[in-house]
Every structure is written in structure tokens, then in C-alpha cells.
Write a protein that holds these residues in place. Structure first.
Motif, PDB file in Angstrom:
ATOM      1  N   VAL A 217       0.910  -0.855   0.473  1.00  0.00           N
ATOM      2  CA  VAL A 217       0.311  -0.156   0.494  1.00  0.00           C
ATOM      3  C   VAL A 217       0.581   1.212   0.108  1.00  0.00           C
ATOM      4  O   VAL A 217       1.534   1.042   0.336  1.00  0.00           O
ATOM      5  N   GLY A 218       0.694   1.889  -0.687  1.00  0.00           N
ATOM      6  CA  GLY A 218       1.646   3.196  -0.613  1.00  0.00           C
ATOM      7  C   GLY A 218       2.905   2.715  -1.415  1.00  0.00           C
ATOM      8  O   GLY A 218       3.582   3.559  -0.676  1.00  0.00           O
ATOM      9  N   GLY A 219       3.274   2.107  -1.559  1.00  0.00           N
ATOM     10  CA  GLY A 219       5.117   1.252  -1.908  1.00  0.00           C
ATOM     11  C   GLY A 219       5.307   0.625  -1.224  1.00  0.00           C
ATOM     12  O   GLY A 219       6.789   0.656  -0.491  1.00  0.00           O
ATOM     13  N   VAL A 220       4.871   0.594  -0.045  1.00  0.00           N
ATOM     14  CA  VAL A 220       5.177   0.432   1.265  1.00  0.00           C
ATOM     15  C   VAL A 220       5.085  -1.828   1.192  1.00  0.00           C
ATOM     16  O   VAL A 220       3.986  -2.044   0.883  1.00  0.00           O
ATOM     17  N   LEU A 221       5.576  -2.105   1.884  1.00  0.00           N
ATOM     18  CA  LEU A 221       5.538  -3.790   2.067  1.00  0.00           C
ATOM     19  C   LEU A 221       4.879  -4.888   3.280  1.00  0.00           C
ATOM     20  O   LEU A 221       5.406  -4.065   4.393  1.00  0.00           O
ATOM     21  N   PHE A 222       3.618  -5.432   3.146  1.00  0.00           N
ATOM     22  CA  PHE A 222       2.651  -5.685   3.670  1.00  0.00           C
ATOM     23  C   PHE A 222       2.200  -7.206   3.984  1.00  0.00           C
ATOM     24  O   PHE A 222       3.080  -7.796   2.909  1.00  0.00           O
ATOM     25  N   ASP A 223       2.374  -7.895   4.864  1.00  0.00           N
ATOM     26  CA  ASP A 223       1.826  -8.878   4.808  1.00  0.00           C
ATOM     27  C   ASP A 223       0.522  -9.199   3.867  1.00  0.00           C
ATOM     28  O   ASP A 223      -0.478  -8.083   4.327  1.00  0.00           O
ATOM     29  N   LYS A 224      -0.460 -10.127   3.896  1.00  0.00           N
ATOM     30  CA  LYS A 224      -1.412  -9.891   3.078  1.00  0.00           C
ATOM     31  C   LYS A 224      -2.597  -9.446   3.577  1.00  0.00           C
ATOM     32  O   LYS A 224      -3.285  -9.475   3.443  1.00  0.00           O
ATOM     33  N   SER A 225      -2.521 -10.181   5.486  1.00  0.00           N
ATOM     34  CA  SER A 225      -3.593  -9.524   6.040  1.00  0.00           C
ATOM     35  C   SER A 225      -2.827  -8.330   6.557  1.00  0.00           C
ATOM     36  O   SER A 225      -4.012  -7.660   7.851  1.00  0.00           O
ATOM     37  N   MET A 226      -2.935  -7.391   6.145  1.00  0.00           N
ATOM     38  CA  MET A 226      -1.530  -6.383   6.757  1.00  0.00           C
ATOM     39  C   MET A 226      -1.847  -5.910   8.068  1.00  0.00           C
ATOM     40  O   MET A 226      -2.137  -4.818   8.558  1.00  0.00           O
ATOM     41  N   SER A 227      -1.445  -6.831   8.689  1.00  0.00           N
ATOM     42  CA  SER A 227      -1.465  -6.902  10.349  1.00  0.00           C
ATOM     43  C   SER A 227      -0.242  -6.719  10.746  1.00  0.00           C
ATOM     44  O   SER A 227       0.712  -6.469  11.878  1.00  0.00           O
ATOM     45  N   THR A 228       1.193  -6.701   9.778  1.00  0.00           N
ATOM     46  CA  THR A 228       2.302  -6.248  10.083  1.00  0.00           C
ATOM     47  C   THR A 228       3.145  -6.263   8.641  1.00  0.00           C
ATOM     48  O   THR A 228       2.990  -6.412   7.521  1.00  0.00           O
ATOM     49  N   LEU A 229       3.782  -5.191   9.128  1.00  0.00           N
ATOM     50  CA  LEU A 229       4.610  -3.745   8.388  1.00  0.00           C
ATOM     51  C   LEU A 229       5.886  -4.675   7.764  1.00  0.00           C
ATOM     52  O   LEU A 229       6.895  -5.043   9.221  1.00  0.00           O
ATOM     53  N   ILE A 230       6.183  -4.960   6.198  1.00  0.00           N
ATOM     54  CA  ILE A 230       8.017  -5.956   6.710  1.00  0.00           C
ATOM     55  C   ILE A 230       8.828  -4.765   5.986  1.00  0.00           C
ATOM     56  O   ILE A 230       9.715  -5.082   6.118  1.00  0.00           O
ATOM     57  N   HIS A 231       8.712  -3.572   5.550  1.00  0.00           N
ATOM     58  CA  HIS A 231       9.774  -3.254   4.879  1.00  0.00           C
ATOM     59  C   HIS A 231       9.047  -1.681   4.280  1.00  0.00           C
ATOM     60  O   HIS A 231       8.813  -1.983   3.549  1.00  0.00           O
ATOM     61  N   LEU A 232       9.664  -0.934   5.027  1.00  0.00           N
ATOM     62  CA  LEU A 232       9.279   0.587   4.116  1.00  0.00           C
ATOM     63  C   LEU A 232      10.521   1.253   3.534  1.00  0.00           C
ATOM     64  O   LEU A 232      11.797   1.228   4.447  1.00  0.00           O
ATOM     65  N   PRO A 233      10.139   1.026   2.324  1.00  0.00           N
ATOM     66  CA  PRO A 233      11.313   1.676   1.594  1.00  0.00           C
ATOM     67  C   PRO A 233      12.076   2.674   1.807  1.00  0.00           C
ATOM     68  O   PRO A 233      12.092   4.264   2.329  1.00  0.00           O
ATOM     69  N   ALA A 234      13.743   2.719   2.410  1.00  0.00           N
ATOM     70  CA  ALA A 234      14.161   3.936   2.360  1.00  0.00           C
ATOM     71  C   ALA A 234      14.154   5.138   2.272  1.00  0.00           C
ATOM     72  O   ALA A 234      14.125   5.841   2.876  1.00  0.00           O
ATOM     73  N   SER A 235      13.908   5.581   0.822  1.00  0.00           N
ATOM     74  CA  SER A 235      13.761   6.869  -0.243  1.00  0.00           C
ATOM     75  C   SER A 235      12.369   6.740  -0.398  1.00  0.00           C
ATOM     76  O   SER A 235      11.620   7.675  -1.107  1.00  0.00           O
ATOM     77  N   LEU A 236      11.594   6.306   0.425  1.00  0.00           N
ATOM     78  CA  LEU A 236      10.445   6.107  -0.335  1.00  0.00           C
ATOM     79  C   LEU A 236       9.926   8.069  -0.247  1.00  0.00           C
ATOM     80  O   LEU A 236      10.490   8.904   1.228  1.00  0.00           O
TER      81      LEU A 236
ATOM     82  N   LYS B  69       8.265  10.866   1.534  1.00  0.00           N
ATOM     83  CA  LYS B  69       7.807  11.019   2.602  1.00  0.00           C
ATOM     84  C   LYS B  69       8.590  11.176   3.600  1.00  0.00           C
ATOM     85  O   LYS B  69       9.313  10.844   3.915  1.00  0.00           O
ATOM     86  N   ASP B  70       7.679  12.408   3.841  1.00  0.00           N
ATOM     87  CA  ASP B  70       8.175  13.057   5.283  1.00  0.00           C
ATOM     88  C   ASP B  70       7.495  12.986   6.780  1.00  0.00           C
ATOM     89  O   ASP B  70       8.227  12.642   7.464  1.00  0.00           O
ATOM     90  N   VAL B  71       6.738  12.047   6.447  1.00  0.00           N
ATOM     91  CA  VAL B  71       5.626  11.610   7.694  1.00  0.00           C
ATOM     92  C   VAL B  71       4.729  10.262   6.637  1.00  0.00           C
ATOM     93  O   VAL B  71       4.625  10.056   5.423  1.00  0.00           O
ATOM     94  N   TYR B  72       5.097   9.414   7.817  1.00  0.00           N
ATOM     95  CA  TYR B  72       4.494   7.816   7.561  1.00  0.00           C
ATOM     96  C   TYR B  72       3.153   8.098   8.421  1.00  0.00           C
ATOM     97  O   TYR B  72       4.161   7.959   9.371  1.00  0.00           O
ATOM     98  N   VAL B  73       2.020   7.158   8.265  1.00  0.00           N
ATOM     99  CA  VAL B  73       1.320   7.119   9.046  1.00  0.00           C
ATOM    100  C   VAL B  73       1.029   5.461   8.910  1.00  0.00           C
ATOM    101  O   VAL B  73       0.245   4.805   7.629  1.00  0.00           O
ATOM    102  N   VAL B  74       1.534   4.339   9.605  1.00  0.00           N
ATOM    103  CA  VAL B  74       1.132   3.270   9.699  1.00  0.00           C
ATOM    104  C   VAL B  74      -0.129   2.613  10.196  1.00  0.00           C
ATOM    105  O   VAL B  74      -1.331   3.526  10.636  1.00  0.00           O
ATOM    106  N   PRO B  75      -0.738   2.240   8.586  1.00  0.00           N
ATOM    107  CA  PRO B  75      -2.276   1.619   8.861  1.00  0.00           C
ATOM    108  C   PRO B  75      -3.266   1.102   9.740  1.00  0.00           C
ATOM    109  O   PRO B  75      -2.160   0.538  10.087  1.00  0.00           O
ATOM    110  N   GLU B  76      -4.119   1.175  10.334  1.00  0.00           N
ATOM    111  CA  GLU B  76      -4.540   0.972  11.030  1.00  0.00           C
ATOM    112  C   GLU B  76      -4.587  -1.030  11.271  1.00  0.00           C
ATOM    113  O   GLU B  76      -4.815  -1.179  10.030  1.00  0.00           O
ATOM    114  N   ASP B  77      -4.885  -1.438  12.140  1.00  0.00           N
ATOM    115  CA  ASP B  77      -4.649  -2.983  12.167  1.00  0.00           C
ATOM    116  C   ASP B  77      -3.870  -3.267  12.397  1.00  0.00           C
ATOM    117  O   ASP B  77      -3.446  -4.613  12.556  1.00  0.00           O
TER     118      ASP B  77
END
Length: 282
Positions: free
Chosen positions: A133-152, A154-162
Motif C-alpha cells: 500500500v503506497g509503496g510499502v510492503l506488508f503481509d497479506k492481512s496487513m497486520s505486519t509491516l515488512i519493509h518501508l523503502p528507505a527513499s520513500l 515522504k516526510d510523514v508516514y502513518v502506519v495503517p490501522e490494524d
């Protein structure tokens, strides 16, 4: 000209590495019951085929081995649909900006994607284990954030609900200035929020302090938490080293146009594409 590096693997549930190191058409590989990509002097644009012929036998390419492209000069990489695993540091320290995760990928090990130039991760919609979602890697259930690209971008990142967990090393060496964690967050793996020199604000909406051992590194970000949880955060071994303030004191951010990709599209702080309002501007 695009370089095609050939990697040979044999489909088998057990991986046993040979001591012999092979070299073919510009790529090094180690024969195993599956053959994994090994370290070599790589550069430029890489396209890995889905199979390769060795001594008249066709082998399917199913793995990027440990440290395979670490620190190489590759500027882009295309993974075949047959790839199942990316091992630890397999694609770390490269120079490519985007990566597409194929449908067959089953495992992405810690630090596998730790590349400073990476801006965007896309996942094949048919992959059953991963999503983006938005270039960030999650597991399929969106319960685990796996990798946020180093050069994404953005100045601000909001981790999705759940989201409940942030995997070890998922948010590392980025340009973020502010990150917001949802009420659902329970654990943050080691080395997250390390080497982020511009990070000045961490927002945590969880009432119970998430587990966060060996995180943060050495910076003096201010942490905003629910007002009723300030004492708990101040008493926590990991969170207590920060200045803790109430969420009531937090300055809101613009949630509409935080980032803009090179394709001209705009994304909000949740990584969702947004459109400019229609109408006449006067």
C-alpha cells in the motif's frame, strides 16, 4: 543493453548447498538441490530468467541467495514469476529505485530489501502472502509491516490501522521526520527507527507501550501518546528515554498531499492515491 543474469535452481523442499561455485553468462551461482544466486560483480539493469539450461537440463529459478546482490551497482532488477524466496541481504545495498514482488514469493528474510535508493515496492495482485500500500510492503492481512523503502518520498508516514507488528529492520535509514503508529500496534522489531537522523516526532496511539527492544538508535525525537498512558511510557525501559507528551499537544499534519511521485500522482499520508478536486479555480 539490459544484462540477463542466469540463476539455476532445482525444485526441492530441502536446500543443501554444494561447495562448488559456478559462473555462467555473467552470474555466479552455487549448485544445490536448488541453485541460489551467489555474490558476484554485478552492475546495470538485471533481468533474471525463470529457467536456465545446464548441461541439457532445465532448472527453474526460485531463489535469490544470501548476500547475492549486496552492495552491487545494479540499477534495476526484474524477478521472474518462479522466484519463491529472497534470502537475508539478498537485494541489500543496491541502486535500484523500485521493485515488484512476484506472485510466487513465499519468504522475504530480514534485511533482504535494505537498499538506500529504494522508493517503491509493488506486489503482484496474485501473491497470497504479501501486499503493498503506497509503496510499502506488508503481509497479506496487513497486520505486519515488512519493509518501508528507505527513499520513500515522504516526510510523514502513518502506519495503517490494524497493523500489529513491525518486522525487524522494516523502518531503517529513511528520511522520515514523523511517524505515526496505530492503536493496534503491539510490537516493534529490533533496529527499527535506527539511523533516521531527521526523525523528530513519533506518535503512538496505543494505550499500552508496544514492545520495542533494541530500537530507535540515538536520536531525541519527542513521543506523543494517549494522555492516560504517559506514566506507563515514561516507566518503560525503551520508551522512557524519550520526552513523552500527550497526544492532545500534537500538531496535526496535512493528510491530503504529503507526497508526490515522479509519475505525477499524489498520495496521502496513508499511501492512498488522491485526486485534486474537480471544478473551477478562481
Amino acid at each position: 543493453m539490459r544484462k540477463v543474469f542466469l540463476i539455476c535452481l532445482w525444485l526441492c523442499s530441502v536446500v543443501i548447498y554444494s561447495q562448488k561455485k559456478e559462473y555462467q553468462d555473467g552470474v555466479y551461482f552455487t549448485p544445490v538441490l536448488e541453485v541460489a544466486v551467489t555474490e558476484g560483480n554485478y552492475s546495470g539493469d538485471i533481468k533474471i530468467p525463470n529457467s536456465v539450461d545446464i548441461d541439457g537440463v532445465q532448472y527453474r529459478v526460485t531463489e535469490i541467495g544470501e548476500y547475492a546482490f549486496r552492495g552491487s551497482g545494479i540499477t534495476s532488477i526484474e524477478l521472474p514469476g518462479t522466484i519463491k524466496r529472497i534470502r537475508q541481504y539478498g537485494l541489500a545495498g543496491c541502486n535500484f529505485k523500485s521493485l515488484k514482488i512476484p506472485s510466487m514469493i513465499q519468504e522475504i528474510e530480514t534485511y533482504a530489501l535494505l537498499t538506500p535508493t529504494l522508493e517503491w515496492i509493488e506486489v503482484d495482485e496474485n501473491n497470497k502472502l504479501f501486499s503493498s500500500v503506497g509503496g510499502v510492503l506488508f503481509d497479506k492481512s496487513m497486520s505486519t509491516l515488512i519493509h518501508l523503502p528507505a527513499s520513500l518520498q515522504k516526510d510523514v508516514y502513518v502506519v495503517p490501522e490494524d497493523v500489529v507488528n513491525i518486522k525487524t529492520g522494516a523502518i531503517f535509514e529513511t528520511f522520515l521526520q514523523r511517524i505515526e503508529l496505530p492503536e493496534t500496534i503491539e510490537s516493534i522489531g529490533s533496529w527499527n527507527f535506527s539511523e533516521i537522523p531527521n526523525l523528530h516526532t513519533i506518535v503512538v496511539k496505543a494505550e499500552v507501550p508496544p514492545m520495542a527492544h533494541n530500537c530507535f538508535g540515538s536520536h531525541d525525537a519527542i513521543v506523543y501518546v494517549p494522555s492516560g498512558s504517559i506514566a506507563a511510557y515514561e516507566a518503560d525501559e525503551d520508551w522512557g528515554k524519550f520526552t513523552i507528551r500527550s497526544l492532545d499537544e500534537l500538531t496535526p499534519v496535512n493528510a491530503v498531499s504529503v507526497s508526490k511521485r515522479k509519475d505525477g500522482k499524489k498520495y496521502n499520508i496513508h499511501g492512498i492515491e488522491v485526486q485534486d478536486p474537480h471544478g473551477i479555480y478562481i
